[in-house]
Design a protein around this motif. Sequence first.
Motif, mmCIF file in Angstrom:
data_model
loop_
_atom_site.group_PDB
_atom_site.id
_atom_site.type_symbol
_atom_site.label_atom_id
_atom_site.label_comp_id
_atom_site.label_asym_id
_atom_site.label_seq_id
_atom_site.Cartn_x
_atom_site.Cartn_y
_atom_site.Cartn_z
ATOM 1 N N MET A 83 60.247 -18.303 70.063
ATOM 2 C CA MET A 83 60.557 -16.901 70.319
ATOM 3 C C MET A 83 62.031 -16.615 70.079
ATOM 4 N N ARG A 84 62.883 -17.527 70.541
ATOM 5 C CA ARG A 84 64.314 -17.290 70.385
ATOM 6 C C ARG A 84 64.705 -17.276 68.914
ATOM 7 N N LEU A 85 64.178 -18.226 68.163
ATOM 8 C CA LEU A 85 64.474 -18.277 66.733
ATOM 9 C C LEU A 85 63.976 -17.024 66.024
ATOM 10 N N ALA A 86 62.767 -16.600 66.382
ATOM 11 C CA ALA A 86 62.203 -15.400 65.749
ATOM 12 C C ALA A 86 63.095 -14.194 66.036
ATOM 13 N N LEU A 87 63.577 -14.090 67.266
ATOM 14 C CA LEU A 87 64.422 -12.942 67.627
ATOM 15 C C LEU A 87 65.790 -13.012 66.953
ATOM 16 N N GLU A 88 66.327 -14.213 66.823
ATOM 17 C CA GLU A 88 67.609 -14.346 66.111
ATOM 18 C C GLU A 88 67.432 -13.892 64.685
ATOM 19 N N TYR A 89 66.327 -14.285 64.116
ATOM 20 C CA TYR A 89 66.021 -13.923 62.763
ATOM 21 C C TYR A 89 65.812 -12.422 62.643
ATOM 22 N N ALA A 90 65.158 -11.863 63.661
ATOM 23 C CA ALA A 90 64.910 -10.422 63.684
ATOM 24 C C ALA A 90 66.226 -9.648 63.727
ATOM 25 N N LYS A 91 67.197 -10.196 64.429
ATOM 26 C CA LYS A 91 68.511 -9.556 64.507
ATOM 27 C C LYS A 91 69.137 -9.470 63.104
ATOM 28 N N LEU A 92 69.004 -10.528 62.341
ATOM 29 C CA LEU A 92 69.608 -10.572 61.004
ATOM 30 C C LEU A 92 68.907 -9.644 60.023
ATOM 31 N N THR A 93 67.596 -9.521 60.157
ATOM 32 C CA THR A 93 66.814 -8.842 59.118
ATOM 33 C C THR A 93 66.288 -7.478 59.521
ATOM 34 N N GLY A 94 66.359 -7.162 60.810
ATOM 35 C CA GLY A 94 65.806 -5.887 61.264
ATOM 36 C C GLY A 94 64.307 -5.948 61.510
ATOM 37 N N LEU A 95 63.695 -7.126 61.400
ATOM 38 C CA LEU A 95 62.255 -7.248 61.671
ATOM 39 C C LEU A 95 61.965 -6.996 63.143
ATOM 40 N N LEU A 96 60.737 -6.639 63.405
ATOM 41 C CA LEU A 96 60.306 -6.417 64.784
ATOM 42 C C LEU A 96 59.424 -7.593 65.203
ATOM 43 N N ILE A 97 59.708 -8.152 66.373
ATOM 44 C CA ILE A 97 58.929 -9.281 66.873
ATOM 45 C C ILE A 97 58.068 -8.809 68.045
ATOM 46 N N ILE A 98 56.772 -9.088 67.936
ATOM 47 C CA ILE A 98 55.835 -8.680 68.985
ATOM 48 C C ILE A 98 55.539 -9.885 69.879
ATOM 49 N N SER A 99 55.626 -9.676 71.185
ATOM 50 C CA SER A 99 55.264 -10.745 72.116
ATOM 51 C C SER A 99 54.027 -10.351 72.906
ATOM 52 N N HIS A 100 53.088 -11.297 73.029
ATOM 53 C CA HIS A 100 51.871 -11.035 73.809
ATOM 54 C C HIS A 100 52.040 -11.375 75.286
ATOM 55 N N CYS A 101 53.213 -11.877 75.658
ATOM 56 C CA CYS A 101 53.573 -12.010 77.076
ATOM 57 C C CYS A 101 52.522 -12.707 77.913
ATOM 58 N N GLU A 102 52.240 -13.934 77.570
ATOM 59 C CA GLU A 102 51.295 -14.679 78.395
ATOM 60 C C GLU A 102 51.768 -16.119 78.547
ATOM 61 N N LEU A 110 65.827 -13.115 76.118
ATOM 62 C CA LEU A 110 66.067 -13.645 74.768
ATOM 63 C C LEU A 110 66.456 -12.522 73.801
ATOM 64 N N ALA A 111 65.838 -11.354 73.959
ATOM 65 C CA ALA A 111 66.186 -10.213 73.099
ATOM 66 C C ALA A 111 67.614 -9.755 73.385
ATOM 67 N N GLU A 112 67.964 -9.782 74.660
ATOM 68 C CA GLU A 112 69.312 -9.367 75.054
ATOM 69 C C GLU A 112 70.352 -10.342 74.508
ATOM 70 N N GLU A 113 70.047 -11.607 74.622
ATOM 71 C CA GLU A 113 70.978 -12.656 74.186
ATOM 72 C C GLU A 113 71.160 -12.656 72.668
ATOM 73 N N THR A 114 70.065 -12.452 71.937
ATOM 74 C CA THR A 114 70.121 -12.545 70.477
ATOM 75 C C THR A 114 70.391 -11.208 69.801
ATOM 76 N N GLY A 115 70.104 -10.098 70.488
ATOM 77 C CA GLY A 115 70.193 -8.785 69.847
ATOM 78 C C GLY A 115 68.990 -8.490 68.964
ATOM 79 N N GLY A 116 67.955 -9.297 69.060
ATOM 80 C CA GLY A 116 66.753 -9.103 68.231
ATOM 81 C C GLY A 116 65.922 -7.930 68.697
ATOM 82 N N ARG A 117 65.077 -7.437 67.806
ATOM 83 C CA ARG A 117 64.209 -6.289 68.122
ATOM 84 C C ARG A 117 62.874 -6.806 68.644
#
Length: 386
Positions: free
Chosen positions: A120-139, A178-185
Amino acid sequence: DTIDGKGKFVFPGLIDVHTHLREPGQEDKEDILSGSRAAVRGGFTTILAMANTQPVIDNRALVEFVRMQGERAGYAHIHPIGAVTKGMQGAELVEMSNMKEGGAVAFSDDGKNIHNAEVMRLALEYAKLTGLLIISHCEDKDLAGDGQMRRGVASARMGLKGIPASAESVIVARDLQLAEETGGRLHLAHISTVESVELIRRAKERGVDVTAEVNPHHLIFCDEEMGITDTFFKVNPPLGSRVDREALIEGLRDGTLDMIATDHAPHTQAEKTRPFAEAPFGIASLETALSAVWQHLVVPGRISMDRVIEAWSFSPAQRFGLQGGSLVPGSPADMVLFDPEFSEVIEPATLVSKARNTPFLNKTLQGCPVMVWVEGRLVQKNRTVL
Ligand code: DOR
Ligand code: ZN
Ligand code: ZN
């Protein structure tokens, strides 16, 4: 031709950011054609297809396959969601992305791995760089275990193994941090507990780049109203308590929850008629969701129709960068005519989805989309898909 709109609503075609269309791999439950017909029957002109198919949508060719099948079906606009899988590199996400060139509209877990914090953290870091949106199913899979419904007084009374509310909210807390820390969407799927709503509210106050969705069934039902033998109420996340339901309605009203999404989860009758503990989780809802929200929430004055339309069209269009969600002159006319007086018995014979796993089966719902246009083309009239 003139259309009599007296006493009816006209609004932008709804955008559902969370549907399971089961193609490829589980076409006995649903396929892209049957799912997109169900979509326009229910007032949805754009739907996002979840990645947990068989195989999982985790490469460019599969993303393009889903898009192509959506175009061939020719009803709603179908946008694939790509999967983030453990061990995946950023380059693989890039290859799947770029929606304008036929890529994925967002990324989600593959149904197994995003409970891994590192992924999740890697995906969000990546999302920060590219503007992608990461969906979490929160389970949290460990906390959820093999629970069958929400843990609480109702599960105790029914003697069913419970899933604690924390199985959702600890992951909500984690992913917000993780979103707060990475700035990811970040986009949080199917929020169902009072604790989660409170965490999201506070994170938004701090400026975390997060949106969240709520499903109609969590806004309408609660665990105490669920029948023990009725597997049509078995869904993940499970139905919460009355307190949860109130918090979700309030969260949708005040904007803490940005969107409504169906989590349309078609299953076969054979699967859903198994004993409760063996039946799969999921409610098929594309064809009933809007009517159910109208009848159970708007009519009793719990939420305004304006807010429902905003949360099911404008808000998803904005967050996911989609066309639609507007009736601005010159934009493609994805549009719905909704008749609050039109009532319908939900019967197997009239459903166009392959699935019948809805708690509204054989019940009457009042308030239906009676005309639906996709890019100016009439695709549904008087509840019949054209
Ligand atoms: O109840 C559910 N069923 N919830 C999900 O998030 C997944 C879905 C499915 O794929 O059947
Ligand atoms: Zn889910
Ligand atoms: Zn889902």
